[in-house]
Design an enzyme around this catalytic site. Structure first.
Site, PDB file in Angstrom:
ATOM      1  N   ASP A 112       0.682  -1.260   0.154  1.00 52.05           N
ATOM      2  CA  ASP A 112      -0.023   0.006  -0.048  1.00 52.05           C
ATOM      3  C   ASP A 112       0.886   1.162  -0.123  1.00 52.05           C
ATOM      4  O   ASP A 112       0.440   2.109   0.877  1.00 52.05           O
ATOM      5  CB  ASP A 112      -1.017  -0.096   1.241  1.00 52.05           C
ATOM      6  N   LYS A 147      -6.945  -5.118  -2.682  1.00 57.62           N
ATOM      7  CA  LYS A 147      -7.679  -5.414  -1.818  1.00 57.62           C
ATOM      8  C   LYS A 147      -8.429  -4.394  -1.151  1.00 57.62           C
ATOM      9  O   LYS A 147      -8.413  -3.203  -1.552  1.00 57.62           O
ATOM     10  CB  LYS A 147      -6.637  -5.855  -0.729  1.00 57.62           C
ATOM     11  N   CYS A 165      -1.894  -3.098   7.532  1.00 51.43           N
ATOM     12  CA  CYS A 165      -1.889  -4.064   6.410  1.00 51.43           C
ATOM     13  C   CYS A 165      -0.556  -4.678   6.720  1.00 51.43           C
ATOM     14  O   CYS A 165      -0.514  -5.837   6.289  1.00 51.43           O
ATOM     15  CB  CYS A 165      -1.906  -3.315   5.116  1.00 51.43           C
TER      16      CYS A 165
HETATM   17  C1  VGL Z   1      -4.720   0.602   5.925  1.00 51.55           C
HETATM   18  C2  VGL Z   1      -6.311   1.555   7.319  1.00 51.55           C
HETATM   19  C3  VGL Z   1      -7.150   1.327   6.404  1.00 51.55           C
HETATM   20  C4  VGL Z   1      -3.167   0.015   5.445  1.00 51.55           C
HETATM   21  C5  VGL Z   1      -5.825   0.297   4.979  1.00 51.55           C
HETATM   22  O1  VGL Z   1      -2.975   0.017   4.454  1.00 51.55           O
HETATM   23  O2  VGL Z   1      -2.518  -0.183   6.799  1.00 51.55           O
HETATM   24  N1  VGL Z   1      -5.106   1.078   6.853  1.00 51.55           N
HETATM   25  N2  VGL Z   1      -7.049   0.638   5.361  1.00 51.55           N
END
Ligand code: VGL
Ligand code: ZN
Length: 213
Positions: free
Chosen positions: A9, A106, A151
């Site tokens: 991410d 995702k 994540c």
């Molecule tokens: C994430 C919070 C909400 C992450 C993704 O990638 O860690 N954290 N969505």
């Protein structure tokens, strides 16, 4: 033994100026660009939510960081972030994205969040990551990216459960740190579950030693 580097991410919304900015999230990008060249396989994940996603506080009369109950357990509410096909969901512009061989999406289900890049939080659906890694013969996963305490943590724990050797590259990750030590706690949970934590310099040093042999 074959290793893959998993970039979690590394998207604009998780970097300073983004909707769910992780402190210093952009600082990991040069570290990761240097690491990518060491690995025969580089995979990246993208948080990829539909508008009105279940994790968005804007969907309810609730503040960001409040928690709601869902059929799959408590859900933290976040600002709208990583909405599919928006600039916030793009990779950070300085990331050497040309070296990425496979991308995993995702959080695509409007009603289920997904911190792990293997399974959604309800453990109902699987991404194609495990199949892809198996097909590529990958046994060892090195993780880096955003966020350490969400994540990266849940992806590492699932990878260990699936039987991969797991290494988290500490200085190539940053955390949200809702509580100040959440990232440190996350790293300790990964180690307790059988993973390893290293600094990028250690990996680079090992790699240099091996090619000199
Ligand atoms: C994430 C919070 C909400 C992450 C993704 O990638 O860690 N954290 N969505
Ligand atoms: Zn998300």
């Amino acid at each position: 033994m074959k290793s893959a580097l998993l970039l979690v991410d590394i998207q604009n919304d998780f970097c300073p100026g983004g909707a769910l900015a992780v402190p210093e999230g952009d600082r990991i990008v040069p570290v990761i660009n240097a690491l990518m060249e060491l690995f025969p396989e580089v995979i990246a994940t993208r948080d990829w939510h539909p508008p009105g996603h279940i994790s968005f506080a804007s969907r309810y009369a609730k503040p960001v960081m409040a928690t709601i109950d869902t059929p799959y357990g408590p859900q933290i509410l976040w600002p709208d972030h990583c909405v599919r096909n928006t600039p916030g969901a793009d990779f950070h512009p300085a990331l050497a994205a040309a070296l990425i061989r496979h991308v995993v999406y995702k959080g695509t289900n409007p009603e289920i969040d997904s911190y792990s890049t293997f399974f959604d939080n309800a453990r109902r659906q699987q991404t194609d990551l495990h199949r892809y890694l198996q097909a590529s013969g990958v046994t060892d996963l090195c993780l880096c990216g955003l966020a350490t305490d969400y994540c990266v943590l849940y992806s590492a724990l699932d990878a260990l459960e699936l039987g991969y050797a797991v290494t988290v590259i500490e200085d190539a990750c940053r955390g949200v740190n809702v509580k100040a030590d959440d990232s440190e706690q996350a790293l300790q949970r990964i180690v307790a579950a059988g993973g390893r934590r290293v600094m990028s310099a250690t990996l680079i040093h090992q790699w240099e030693k091996e090619i000199r042999l």
